[in-house]
Scaffold this motif. Sequence first.
Motif, mmCIF file in Angstrom:
data_model
loop_
_atom_site.group_PDB
_atom_site.id
_atom_site.type_symbol
_atom_site.label_atom_id
_atom_site.label_comp_id
_atom_site.label_asym_id
_atom_site.label_seq_id
_atom_site.Cartn_x
_atom_site.Cartn_y
_atom_site.Cartn_z
ATOM 1 N N SER A 177 0.812 -1.217 0.000
ATOM 2 C CA SER A 177 0.000 0.000 0.000
ATOM 3 C C SER A 177 0.849 1.273 0.000
ATOM 4 C CB SER A 177 -0.949 0.009 1.200
ATOM 5 O OG SER A 177 -0.237 0.097 2.410
ATOM 6 N N SER A 178 2.142 1.146 0.288
ATOM 7 C CA SER A 178 3.004 2.322 0.416
ATOM 8 C C SER A 178 3.905 2.588 -0.779
ATOM 9 C CB SER A 178 3.895 2.175 1.656
ATOM 10 O OG SER A 178 3.109 2.036 2.817
ATOM 11 N N LEU A 179 4.165 1.574 -1.592
ATOM 12 C CA LEU A 179 5.088 1.732 -2.716
ATOM 13 C C LEU A 179 4.323 1.849 -4.033
ATOM 14 C CD1 LEU A 179 7.807 -0.899 -1.720
ATOM 15 C CD2 LEU A 179 7.820 1.574 -1.303
ATOM 16 N N ASP A 180 4.737 2.790 -4.861
ATOM 17 C CA ASP A 180 4.116 2.985 -6.168
ATOM 18 C C ASP A 180 4.758 2.086 -7.218
ATOM 19 O OD1 ASP A 180 2.513 5.054 -5.160
ATOM 20 O OD2 ASP A 180 4.085 6.540 -5.540
ATOM 21 N N ASN A 181 3.998 1.779 -8.236
ATOM 22 C CA ASN A 181 4.487 1.062 -9.411
ATOM 23 C C ASN A 181 5.135 -0.278 -9.086
ATOM 24 O OD1 ASN A 181 3.681 3.143 -11.219
ATOM 25 N ND2 ASN A 181 5.470 4.317 -10.572
ATOM 26 N N ILE A 182 4.483 -1.037 -8.206
ATOM 27 C CA ILE A 182 4.907 -2.411 -7.962
ATOM 28 C C ILE A 182 3.735 -3.332 -8.273
ATOM 29 C CG2 ILE A 182 6.638 -1.739 -6.246
ATOM 30 C CD1 ILE A 182 4.720 -2.906 -4.085
ATOM 31 N N ASN A 183 4.050 -4.566 -8.622
ATOM 32 C CA ASN A 183 2.974 -5.516 -8.900
ATOM 33 C C ASN A 183 3.071 -6.775 -8.039
ATOM 34 O OD1 ASN A 183 5.280 -6.219 -10.420
ATOM 35 N ND2 ASN A 183 4.072 -7.377 -11.882
ATOM 36 N N TRP A 184 4.083 -6.848 -7.195
ATOM 37 C CA TRP A 184 4.204 -7.999 -6.297
ATOM 38 C C TRP A 184 5.162 -7.624 -5.169
ATOM 39 C CZ3 TRP A 184 7.026 -11.705 -3.800
ATOM 40 C CH2 TRP A 184 6.365 -12.893 -3.474
ATOM 41 N N VAL A 185 4.797 -8.001 -3.945
ATOM 42 C CA VAL A 185 5.693 -7.824 -2.803
ATOM 43 C C VAL A 185 5.428 -8.967 -1.835
ATOM 44 C CG1 VAL A 185 4.084 -6.221 -1.671
ATOM 45 C CG2 VAL A 185 6.466 -6.309 -0.921
ATOM 46 N N GLY A 186 6.496 -9.601 -1.387
ATOM 47 C CA GLY A 186 6.313 -10.694 -0.453
ATOM 48 C C GLY A 186 7.629 -11.274 0.019
ATOM 49 N N PHE A 187 7.486 -12.418 0.667
ATOM 50 C CA PHE A 187 8.622 -13.048 1.327
ATOM 51 C C PHE A 187 8.774 -14.491 0.854
ATOM 52 C CE2 PHE A 187 7.024 -9.702 4.009
ATOM 53 C CZ PHE A 187 8.170 -9.043 4.399
ATOM 54 N N TYR A 188 10.022 -14.909 0.729
ATOM 55 C CA TYR A 188 10.353 -16.319 0.526
ATOM 56 C C TYR A 188 11.178 -16.747 1.734
ATOM 57 C CZ TYR A 188 8.628 -16.640 -4.233
ATOM 58 O OH TYR A 188 7.813 -16.687 -5.333
ATOM 59 N N LEU A 189 10.801 -17.873 2.327
ATOM 60 C CA LEU A 189 11.429 -18.370 3.544
ATOM 61 C C LEU A 189 12.281 -19.592 3.246
ATOM 62 C CD1 LEU A 189 8.209 -18.225 5.749
ATOM 63 C CD2 LEU A 189 9.842 -16.393 5.286
ATOM 64 N N TYR A 190 13.425 -19.687 3.910
ATOM 65 C CA TYR A 190 14.312 -20.834 3.720
ATOM 66 C C TYR A 190 13.757 -22.041 4.467
ATOM 67 C CZ TYR A 190 18.534 -23.684 3.746
ATOM 68 O OH TYR A 190 19.428 -24.704 3.600
ATOM 69 N N LYS A 191 13.406 -23.068 3.702
ATOM 70 C CA LYS A 191 12.894 -24.324 4.264
ATOM 71 C C LYS A 191 13.317 -25.453 3.338
ATOM 72 C CE LYS A 191 8.556 -22.447 6.062
ATOM 73 N NZ LYS A 191 7.086 -22.536 5.998
ATOM 74 N N GLU A 192 13.707 -26.564 3.920
ATOM 75 C CA GLU A 192 13.999 -27.774 3.148
ATOM 76 C C GLU A 192 15.002 -27.521 2.015
ATOM 77 O OE1 GLU A 192 10.085 -28.868 1.877
ATOM 78 O OE2 GLU A 192 9.363 -29.055 3.936
ATOM 79 N N GLN A 193 16.048 -26.755 2.304
ATOM 80 C CA GLN A 193 17.133 -26.474 1.363
ATOM 81 C C GLN A 193 16.687 -25.693 0.126
ATOM 82 O OE1 GLN A 193 19.321 -27.327 3.823
ATOM 83 N NE2 GLN A 193 20.692 -27.958 2.202
ATOM 84 N N GLN A 194 15.614 -24.915 0.256
ATOM 85 C CA GLN A 194 15.128 -24.083 -0.839
ATOM 86 C C GLN A 194 14.348 -22.907 -0.268
ATOM 87 O OE1 GLN A 194 12.374 -26.441 -3.191
ATOM 88 N NE2 GLN A 194 11.828 -27.592 -1.364
ATOM 89 N N LEU A 195 13.956 -21.994 -1.133
ATOM 90 C CA LEU A 195 13.112 -20.881 -0.717
ATOM 91 C C LEU A 195 11.663 -21.247 -1.000
ATOM 92 C CD1 LEU A 195 15.222 -17.895 -2.066
ATOM 93 C CD2 LEU A 195 14.982 -18.650 0.303
ATOM 94 N N VAL A 196 10.806 -21.068 -0.002
ATOM 95 C CA VAL A 196 9.395 -21.417 -0.110
ATOM 96 C C VAL A 196 8.564 -20.145 0.063
ATOM 97 C CG1 VAL A 196 7.521 -22.823 0.842
ATOM 98 C CG2 VAL A 196 9.851 -23.741 0.764
#
Length: 153
Positions: A37-56
């Motif tokens: 809600s605070s950044l202009d001109n973005i189409n995706w924002v999120g997190f990837y978490l390290y689990k099981e030897q990869q990013l989930v």
Amino acid sequence: MKTLADYHSLTKQAVALIEDEKDLIANLSNLSALLNSSLDNINWVGFYLYKEQQLVLGPFQGNVACVRIELDKGVCGKAFSTNTTQRIADVHEFPGHIACDAASQSEIVVPINSQGKTIAVLDIDSPITERFNEIDEAGLIHFVEQVQDKLIF
């Protein structure tokens, strides 16, 4: 475009939002909503978490996303494995870019650390090339540095 002062204000809001909550998913959900809600001109924002030897895939705002990313693959994998922020002006020129959303043209990924280990990444995409500049990078690094110690992984 945001100034560093804008990012510092946004960071204060983020810290206040999560400082009394211990649940990781609730906090990451609210942080992604705040950034969206605070950044202009973005189409995706999120997190990837390290689990099981990869990013989930973790909490996010935007279109359906890639669920799992191998380490060293794509912008997120490189940011994670090198523990360095990746600011990519044109994702189509990034070797090994993973196209989860064809509309994304530029991307910034900031590693999140806890107890000396990289444990997640903040990923933000834009439908505009060269969307992210040095101020965005410095502001988002500051944002992550201030919230990462308050998150319980």
